[in-house]
Design a protein around this motif. Structure first.
Motif, PDB file in Angstrom:
ATOM      1  N   ASN A  31       0.827  -1.212   0.000  1.00  0.00           N
ATOM      2  CA  ASN A  31       0.000   0.000   0.000  1.00  0.00           C
ATOM      3  C   ASN A  31       0.859   1.258   0.000  1.00  0.00           C
ATOM      4  OD1 ASN A  31      -2.343  -1.406  -0.043  1.00  0.00           O
ATOM      5  ND2 ASN A  31      -2.899  -1.083   2.092  1.00  0.00           N
ATOM      6  N   LEU A  32       1.967   1.221   0.757  1.00  0.00           N
ATOM      7  CA  LEU A  32       2.840   2.383   0.856  1.00  0.00           C
ATOM      8  C   LEU A  32       3.402   2.759  -0.508  1.00  0.00           C
ATOM      9  CD1 LEU A  32       4.036   4.343   2.978  1.00  0.00           C
ATOM     10  CD2 LEU A  32       6.031   2.851   3.087  1.00  0.00           C
ATOM     11  N   LEU A  33       3.835   1.742  -1.273  1.00  0.00           N
ATOM     12  CA  LEU A  33       4.377   1.991  -2.610  1.00  0.00           C
ATOM     13  C   LEU A  33       3.285   2.537  -3.535  1.00  0.00           C
ATOM     14  CD1 LEU A  33       6.705   1.789  -4.644  1.00  0.00           C
ATOM     15  CD2 LEU A  33       6.018  -0.576  -5.084  1.00  0.00           C
ATOM     16  N   LEU A  34       2.092   1.941  -3.455  1.00  0.00           N
ATOM     17  CA  LEU A  34       0.979   2.377  -4.302  1.00  0.00           C
ATOM     18  C   LEU A  34       0.558   3.804  -3.955  1.00  0.00           C
ATOM     19  CD1 LEU A  34      -1.042   1.660  -6.515  1.00  0.00           C
ATOM     20  CD2 LEU A  34      -2.524   0.670  -4.749  1.00  0.00           C
ATOM     21  N   TYR A  35       0.444   4.095  -2.658  1.00  0.00           N
ATOM     22  CA  TYR A  35       0.088   5.449  -2.220  1.00  0.00           C
ATOM     23  C   TYR A  35       1.124   6.457  -2.696  1.00  0.00           C
ATOM     24  CZ  TYR A  35      -3.377   3.458   1.023  1.00  0.00           C
ATOM     25  OH  TYR A  35      -4.446   2.816   1.566  1.00  0.00           O
ATOM     26  N   TYR A  36       2.376   6.053  -2.594  1.00  0.00           N
ATOM     27  CA  TYR A  36       3.481   6.946  -2.964  1.00  0.00           C
ATOM     28  C   TYR A  36       3.395   7.314  -4.450  1.00  0.00           C
ATOM     29  CZ  TYR A  36       8.183   8.885  -2.518  1.00  0.00           C
ATOM     30  OH  TYR A  36       9.262   9.742  -2.482  1.00  0.00           O
ATOM     31  N   LEU A  37       3.157   6.316  -5.295  1.00  0.00           N
ATOM     32  CA  LEU A  37       3.066   6.556  -6.739  1.00  0.00           C
ATOM     33  C   LEU A  37       1.854   7.423  -7.078  1.00  0.00           C
ATOM     34  CD1 LEU A  37       3.986   3.000  -8.090  1.00  0.00           C
ATOM     35  CD2 LEU A  37       5.405   5.059  -8.183  1.00  0.00           C
ATOM     36  N   LEU A  38       0.715   7.110  -6.443  1.00  0.00           N
ATOM     37  CA  LEU A  38      -0.499   7.889  -6.697  1.00  0.00           C
ATOM     38  C   LEU A  38      -0.356   9.316  -6.164  1.00  0.00           C
ATOM     39  CD1 LEU A  38      -3.273   5.236  -5.918  1.00  0.00           C
ATOM     40  CD2 LEU A  38      -2.741   6.248  -8.139  1.00  0.00           C
ATOM     41  N   PHE A  39       0.332   9.444  -5.039  1.00  0.00           N
ATOM     42  CA  PHE A  39       0.527  10.778  -4.468  1.00  0.00           C
ATOM     43  C   PHE A  39       1.394  11.636  -5.385  1.00  0.00           C
ATOM     44  CE2 PHE A  39       2.576  13.770  -1.413  1.00  0.00           C
ATOM     45  CZ  PHE A  39       1.423  14.448  -1.043  1.00  0.00           C
ATOM     46  N   PHE A  40       2.375  11.022  -6.038  1.00  0.00           N
ATOM     47  CA  PHE A  40       3.198  11.770  -6.990  1.00  0.00           C
ATOM     48  C   PHE A  40       2.372  12.211  -8.200  1.00  0.00           C
ATOM     49  CE2 PHE A  40       7.198  11.367  -4.928  1.00  0.00           C
ATOM     50  CZ  PHE A  40       7.986  12.330  -5.535  1.00  0.00           C
ATOM     51  N   ALA A  41       1.409  11.374  -8.594  1.00  0.00           N
ATOM     52  CA  ALA A  41       0.503  11.766  -9.682  1.00  0.00           C
ATOM     53  C   ALA A  41      -0.348  12.968  -9.243  1.00  0.00           C
ATOM     54  CB  ALA A  41      -0.391  10.594 -10.062  1.00  0.00           C
ATOM     55  N   ILE A  42      -0.782  12.955  -7.991  1.00  0.00           N
ATOM     56  CA  ILE A  42      -1.565  14.076  -7.443  1.00  0.00           C
ATOM     57  C   ILE A  42      -0.723  15.344  -7.400  1.00  0.00           C
ATOM     58  CG2 ILE A  42      -2.635  14.976  -5.324  1.00  0.00           C
ATOM     59  CD1 ILE A  42      -3.640  12.106  -4.787  1.00  0.00           C
ATOM     60  N   ILE A  43       0.528  15.210  -6.946  1.00  0.00           N
ATOM     61  CA  ILE A  43       1.414  16.370  -6.848  1.00  0.00           C
ATOM     62  C   ILE A  43       1.751  16.916  -8.246  1.00  0.00           C
ATOM     63  CG2 ILE A  43       3.703  17.153  -6.119  1.00  0.00           C
ATOM     64  CD1 ILE A  43       1.605  16.778  -3.883  1.00  0.00           C
ATOM     65  N   PHE A  44       1.842  16.030  -9.225  1.00  0.00           N
ATOM     66  CA  PHE A  44       2.050  16.494 -10.598  1.00  0.00           C
ATOM     67  C   PHE A  44       0.857  17.352 -11.045  1.00  0.00           C
ATOM     68  CE2 PHE A  44       1.578  15.757 -15.263  1.00  0.00           C
ATOM     69  CZ  PHE A  44       2.710  16.450 -15.668  1.00  0.00           C
ATOM     70  N   PHE A  45      -0.357  16.908 -10.699  1.00  0.00           N
ATOM     71  CA  PHE A  45      -1.564  17.684 -11.021  1.00  0.00           C
ATOM     72  C   PHE A  45      -1.555  19.014 -10.248  1.00  0.00           C
ATOM     73  CE2 PHE A  45      -6.311  18.242 -11.090  1.00  0.00           C
ATOM     74  CZ  PHE A  45      -6.426  18.344 -12.467  1.00  0.00           C
ATOM     75  N   HIS A  46      -1.031  18.975  -9.028  1.00  0.00           N
ATOM     76  CA  HIS A  46      -0.853  20.211  -8.233  1.00  0.00           C
ATOM     77  C   HIS A  46       0.025  21.209  -8.984  1.00  0.00           C
ATOM     78  CE1 HIS A  46       0.060  22.426  -4.346  1.00  0.00           C
ATOM     79  NE2 HIS A  46       1.120  22.757  -5.074  1.00  0.00           N
ATOM     80  N   GLU A  47       1.127  20.725  -9.521  1.00  0.00           N
ATOM     81  CA  GLU A  47       2.043  21.596 -10.264  1.00  0.00           C
ATOM     82  C   GLU A  47       1.412  22.089 -11.572  1.00  0.00           C
ATOM     83  OE1 GLU A  47       4.539  22.682  -8.752  1.00  0.00           O
ATOM     84  OE2 GLU A  47       4.563  21.209  -7.136  1.00  0.00           O
TER      85      GLU A  47
END
Length: 383
Positions: free
Chosen positions: A155-171
């Motif tokens: 879950n940690l790895l999956l959350y991490y990857l999805l969170f980076f996708a969210i942060i990319f959308f943030h940028e």
């Protein structure tokens, strides 16, 4: 010396900007007029005469004053360009979207920053997120418990990857806001802050925008994360993966709240800086604290005479209180985790998530210690 000049109309006072190849400088009106004349005329005597006429004075400037002013600007630009190459909080940068690569995306999404749409939708999105957590009775304690219970290496790895996708959308949000106001973003990239991977957007061109538009650019990332929150909330009630979606909602919301924090160089820092017209806020705050320590009497006089902005004084004091609380909280947390650390070493379970929970606070303490040592050295040199 290659440079361009810009005058930005503000509601309270006009801003004058000097732009070089890699940096923006805030300058006063007199220097702005001198440099404007210098761009079309190389004679210092003629520049002086023209400036005096503009300000309706006979002795405001002379040849020597003009020459010194332009020489100082040349040095400032040279030093500034060198510093822009040396001083950066993000290292090992890698460009994801550069120059025109993201223009189609920004152009498609720019309608979201229409004055009326932005104001109404931003308010609705914030209210929707607050209502969701309130209706589902999800407070800070329950948030932490749920997130810790759902943690596993997978879950940690999956959350991490999805969170980076969210942060990319943030940028993308920052870049779209800047683009929609005519200040084209330079790039969206990936890099390392200390040892942590981060994403960033170069919206330096937003400096030439007025205060309200700069604040909207600062809010652009949070705005887009709130849109993601809305999508996750809708999915939460439609598809069966509620625990997983709730974890993503918690991560995204925590990131939004953290982004408002003005004591990190996150969005809240730039919002505070732009709203109160405090360029180089961290440096000014550090300088004020140093002066309070080294020259308390003289500094209190300047505060009393209101030559120091109240907003800067408030920020500086609040900054000290905030970081004192953070260091205390982390130290207390690590002390309570000592038993877990002994257990890890005794069992040899070095891939335990408990070890991750200890390592990251320790790295934060290490960063704080390095920062304090650097400040102590600076203070010693000032004495």
């Amino acid at each position: 010396m290659n440079f361009t000049l810009a005058k930005v109309k503000e509601s309270d006072v006009d801003r004058y900007i000097l732009q070089t190849e890699s940096k923006y400088f805030s300058i006063n009106e007199l220097l702005f007029e001198i440099l404007s004349e210098y761009k079309i005329n190389s004679s210092y005597e003629i520049i002086s005469s023209s400036i005096n006429r503009k300000f309706n004075q006979s002795d405001l400037t002379d040849r020597e004053f003009i020459e010194k002013s332009i020489d100082q600007v040349k040095k400032m630009v040279e030093i500034g360009n060198k510093d822009s190459l040396k001083k950066t909080y993000i290292h090992n940068k890698f460009n994801i979207l550069k120059d025109d690569a993201g223009d189609k995306i920004y152009n498609t999404l720019s309608f979201l920053f229409n004055k009326n749409i932005f104001s109404i939708l931003f308010s609705i999105l914030i209210i929707t997120s607050i209502v969701f957590f309130y209706v589902n009775d999800i407070g800070s304690t329950k948030l932490l418990e749920h997130f810790q219970e759902s943690l596993s290496w997978t879950n940690l790895l999956l959350y991490y990857l999805l969170f980076f996708a969210i942060i990319f959308f943030h940028e993308i949000g920052h870049a779209t806001a800047s683009y929609s106001f005519g200040a084209k973003p330079k790039e969206i990239g990936f890099g390392l802050y200390f040892i942590f991977p981060v994403m960033y957007t170069n919206t330096t061109n937003a400096w030439k925008l007025d205060k309200i538009k700069r604040i909207k650019v600062n809010l652009g990332g949070i705005y887009f994360q709130l849109i993601i929150n809305l999508a996750l909330i809708l999915l939460y009630y439609v598809i069966p993966f509620q625990n997983f979606l709730l974890s993503l909602l918690i991560m995204n919301t925590a990131s939004i709240v953290a982004s408002f924090n003005p004591f990190f160089r996150y969005d809240g820092y730039w919002i505070f800086s732009d709203y109160f017209n405090l360029q180089n806020l961290k440096e000014k705050s550090t300088s004020l604290i140093q002066n309070l320590i080294l020259y308390p009497h003289r500094t209190f006089i300047t505060i009393k005479n209101k030559t120091i902005k109240i907003s800067l004084l408030f920020y500086s004091i609040a900054n000290i209180i905030f970081w004192a609380f953070v260091y205390y909280f982390i130290a207390d947390y690590l002390f309570q985790r000592l038993a877990s650390l002994k257990m890890i070493f005794s069992t040899g379970d070095y891939f335990s998530l408990d070890l991750v929970k200890i390592i990251f606070p320790m790295l934060f303490i290490l960063m704080a210690f390095i920062n304090l040592v650097n400040k102590a050295i600076t203070l010693k040199n000032l004495k």
